[in-house]
Design a protein around this motif. Sequence first.
Motif, PDB file in Angstrom:
ATOM      1  N   TYR A 126       3.178  32.417  -0.057  1.00 40.50           N
ATOM      2  CA  TYR A 126       3.747  31.055  -0.056  1.00 40.50           C
ATOM      3  C   TYR A 126       2.954  30.110   0.841  1.00 40.50           C
ATOM      4  CZ  TYR A 126       7.537  27.591  -0.216  1.00 40.50           C
ATOM      5  OH  TYR A 126       8.269  26.458  -0.422  1.00 40.50           O
ATOM      6  N   SER A 127       2.717  30.484   2.063  1.00 44.11           N
ATOM      7  CA  SER A 127       2.058  29.580   3.022  1.00 44.11           C
ATOM      8  C   SER A 127       0.613  29.299   2.629  1.00 44.11           C
ATOM      9  CB  SER A 127       2.122  30.168   4.435  1.00 44.11           C
ATOM     10  OG  SER A 127       1.471  31.422   4.482  1.00 44.11           O
ATOM     11  N   ASP A 128      -0.069  30.320   2.097  1.00 38.90           N
ATOM     12  CA  ASP A 128      -1.450  30.096   1.688  1.00 38.90           C
ATOM     13  C   ASP A 128      -1.533  29.088   0.539  1.00 38.90           C
ATOM     14  OD1 ASP A 128      -2.401  31.789   3.597  1.00 38.90           O
ATOM     15  OD2 ASP A 128      -2.585  33.537   2.264  1.00 38.90           O
TER      16      ASP A 128
ATOM     17  N   VAL B  94       0.853  -1.185   0.000  1.00 38.00           N
ATOM     18  CA  VAL B  94       0.000   0.000   0.000  1.00 38.00           C
ATOM     19  C   VAL B  94       0.891   1.237   0.000  1.00 38.00           C
ATOM     20  CG1 VAL B  94      -1.926  -1.112   1.159  1.00 38.00           C
ATOM     21  CG2 VAL B  94      -0.145  -0.030   2.521  1.00 38.00           C
ATOM     22  N   PHE B  95       0.367   2.303  -0.550  1.00 41.68           N
ATOM     23  CA  PHE B  95       1.138   3.542  -0.596  1.00 41.68           C
ATOM     24  C   PHE B  95       0.222   4.721  -0.331  1.00 41.68           C
ATOM     25  CE2 PHE B  95      -0.364   2.763  -4.885  1.00 41.68           C
ATOM     26  CZ  PHE B  95      -0.831   4.001  -5.289  1.00 41.68           C
ATOM     27  N   GLY B  96       0.813   5.782   0.129  1.00 35.27           N
ATOM     28  CA  GLY B  96       0.084   7.019   0.366  1.00 35.27           C
ATOM     29  C   GLY B  96       0.988   8.213   0.109  1.00 35.27           C
ATOM     30  N   GLN B  97       0.383   9.315  -0.333  1.00 35.95           N
ATOM     31  CA  GLN B  97       1.150  10.525  -0.626  1.00 35.95           C
ATOM     32  C   GLN B  97       0.413  11.750  -0.106  1.00 35.95           C
ATOM     33  OE1 GLN B  97       1.913  10.845  -4.809  1.00 35.95           O
ATOM     34  NE2 GLN B  97       3.211   9.003  -4.886  1.00 35.95           N
ATOM     35  N   LEU B  98       1.162  12.736   0.270  1.00 33.20           N
ATOM     36  CA  LEU B  98       0.644  14.058   0.636  1.00 33.20           C
ATOM     37  C   LEU B  98       1.447  15.066  -0.160  1.00 33.20           C
ATOM     38  CD1 LEU B  98      -1.214  15.745   2.483  1.00 33.20           C
ATOM     39  CD2 LEU B  98       0.655  15.792   4.151  1.00 33.20           C
ATOM     40  N   ASN B  99       0.771  15.836  -1.071  1.00 32.54           N
ATOM     41  CA  ASN B  99       1.475  16.722  -1.994  1.00 32.54           C
ATOM     42  C   ASN B  99       0.948  18.159  -1.875  1.00 32.54           C
ATOM     43  OD1 ASN B  99       2.835  14.450  -3.413  1.00 32.54           O
ATOM     44  ND2 ASN B  99       0.741  13.974  -4.062  1.00 32.54           N
ATOM     45  N   THR B 100       1.797  19.100  -2.215  1.00 29.48           N
ATOM     46  CA  THR B 100       1.408  20.509  -2.313  1.00 29.48           C
ATOM     47  C   THR B 100       2.429  21.220  -3.182  1.00 29.48           C
ATOM     48  OG1 THR B 100       0.758  22.479  -1.061  1.00 29.48           O
ATOM     49  CG2 THR B 100       2.684  21.270  -0.272  1.00 29.48           C
ATOM     50  N   ASN B 101       2.077  22.467  -3.619  1.00 30.75           N
ATOM     51  CA  ASN B 101       3.004  23.186  -4.484  1.00 30.75           C
ATOM     52  C   ASN B 101       2.779  24.695  -4.362  1.00 30.75           C
ATOM     53  OD1 ASN B 101       0.494  22.543  -6.084  1.00 30.75           O
ATOM     54  ND2 ASN B 101       1.466  24.037  -7.448  1.00 30.75           N
ATOM     55  N   TYR B 102       3.715  25.471  -4.953  1.00 27.87           N
ATOM     56  CA  TYR B 102       3.671  26.941  -4.926  1.00 27.87           C
ATOM     57  C   TYR B 102       4.129  27.456  -6.281  1.00 27.87           C
ATOM     58  CZ  TYR B 102       5.548  31.650  -4.335  1.00 27.87           C
ATOM     59  OH  TYR B 102       5.850  32.976  -4.498  1.00 27.87           O
ATOM     60  N   SER B 103       3.524  28.561  -6.744  1.00 28.01           N
ATOM     61  CA  SER B 103       3.948  29.238  -7.966  1.00 28.01           C
ATOM     62  C   SER B 103       3.849  30.743  -7.760  1.00 28.01           C
ATOM     63  CB  SER B 103       3.084  28.811  -9.157  1.00 28.01           C
ATOM     64  OG  SER B 103       3.368  29.617 -10.298  1.00 28.01           O
TER      65      SER B 103
END
Length: 476
Positions: free
Chosen positions: A337-339, A285-294
């Motif tokens: 950035y944080s938002d 099983v696998f799990g991911q938590l992703n986020t990004n900024y531009s």
Amino acid sequence: MSLKPVIYVFIFLIQVAVFSQEEPVKSYTLNQCISLALENNLNLKSTELNANSADVNFKQSKANLLPTLNGNYNIGVNNGRSIDPFTNSYINQELTFSNANLNLDATIFNGFRLLNSVKQDKFNKQASDMEIEEAKQDLILRVTLAYLQVLNSRDVLELSKKRLIATNEQLKRQEDLYNEEVGNPADYADIIGQKSMDETNILTSKSALNNAKLNLVRILNLQDGFTIDTKDLIMGLEGYPYSSEEVYIDALQNLATFKAKDLRIKAAKKGISVAKSQFVPEISVFGQLNTNYSSAAETFTETGSRVVETSDFVVSGGQNLSVFTNQTEFNSQKINYSDQFDNNLNTVIGLSVNVPLFNGFRAKNDVALQKIQLEESLIELERTQQNIKNAIDQVHFDMEAAFLRYQSLLKQVEAYKESFRINEIRFNNGASNFLAYITSKNNLDNSQTNLANAKYEYFLRVIVLEYYRGESFSSI
């Protein structure tokens, strides 16, 4: 008054003071020598490091049962045409981007590969521990044999010195007779030659003792000289109570080398199970938590509207009339950035199945190699059993022969003592010639040396047999 005598006396006193401050030569018992060897021997330290490596491998195999959790973060600047990671549309401008993710993977089933790896490494660790014990047993044996060799050489040297003392006493008597011109002058020359021979024998005995000590020093890994103390060494000359078969049976039960090789066989069997797991599908099983900024990401707030002319027109009364429309106006604002990291969070969870269809026969060949490793381990155990069985039979035979030889030499020494006593009296009283005297003396001296050698030959073989039985031999 001359100062030279005072200076000489002063120098002499300084030398005496310096030499008196030198540390005395240390004296070691057999047990102390064994302790020093276990502490200093480099081969034993190397074996212990190998065992430490096996322990680390065992810990790692257990840790492989746990899920893996990894994080990734990056930030950079992009110039030119690219995809805006915020809107996923093409742009042609400079932007700053950043990504972060957290990945979790956990193996649910893989043909028990991880569990069998743990068991294999556990057996290897136990085998390494047994190999340390085997190295210690072997080292104790080597120290004891080397220690007894020093004792043997020391006893032979003492016998050589006693020979010289007896020869000097006879030389003094013959010198007096020679000076008084009494008796055969050749006897005086012969006794001088005998003295030289005895002195040569002492030098040879000293050399043998020095070599025996050097051998012991190498095993102990010492830098300084030493003497030996036999107060804890009790040696009795009684018949050995065990047959070679009894010794071998005890060896199978007690020697660490057999235990180590048996554990290697068990580890090899688990190695086959590990290799066979490559034929089985792996489920995880696998799990991911992703986020990004531009930096191109913006928010737009409506500020009002205004009428603007469009490029369209309509014809009315033969005239082209422009079309106007009401256009809403907005105010743009960069998203910080944080938002963006909070707003762009997304999660992934899933199940993965990896089915081995074809891998260049790697799994098949790995199984074959592990089976070969098992066969090698079985052969190594059988070879060790045969070698030790043959060694025990040979040592036991030599031990019995040395014991019988010692008993025979005891009688020989007693007989030659009486013969020498008689010939010495006859020679001193002029009733016998020097040839009969020196022959009798040499017979006694040689028999005493042979007796000492036979005694230690017996002790050495008893020690080897006790080593095979797994018994302590610090005192015999």
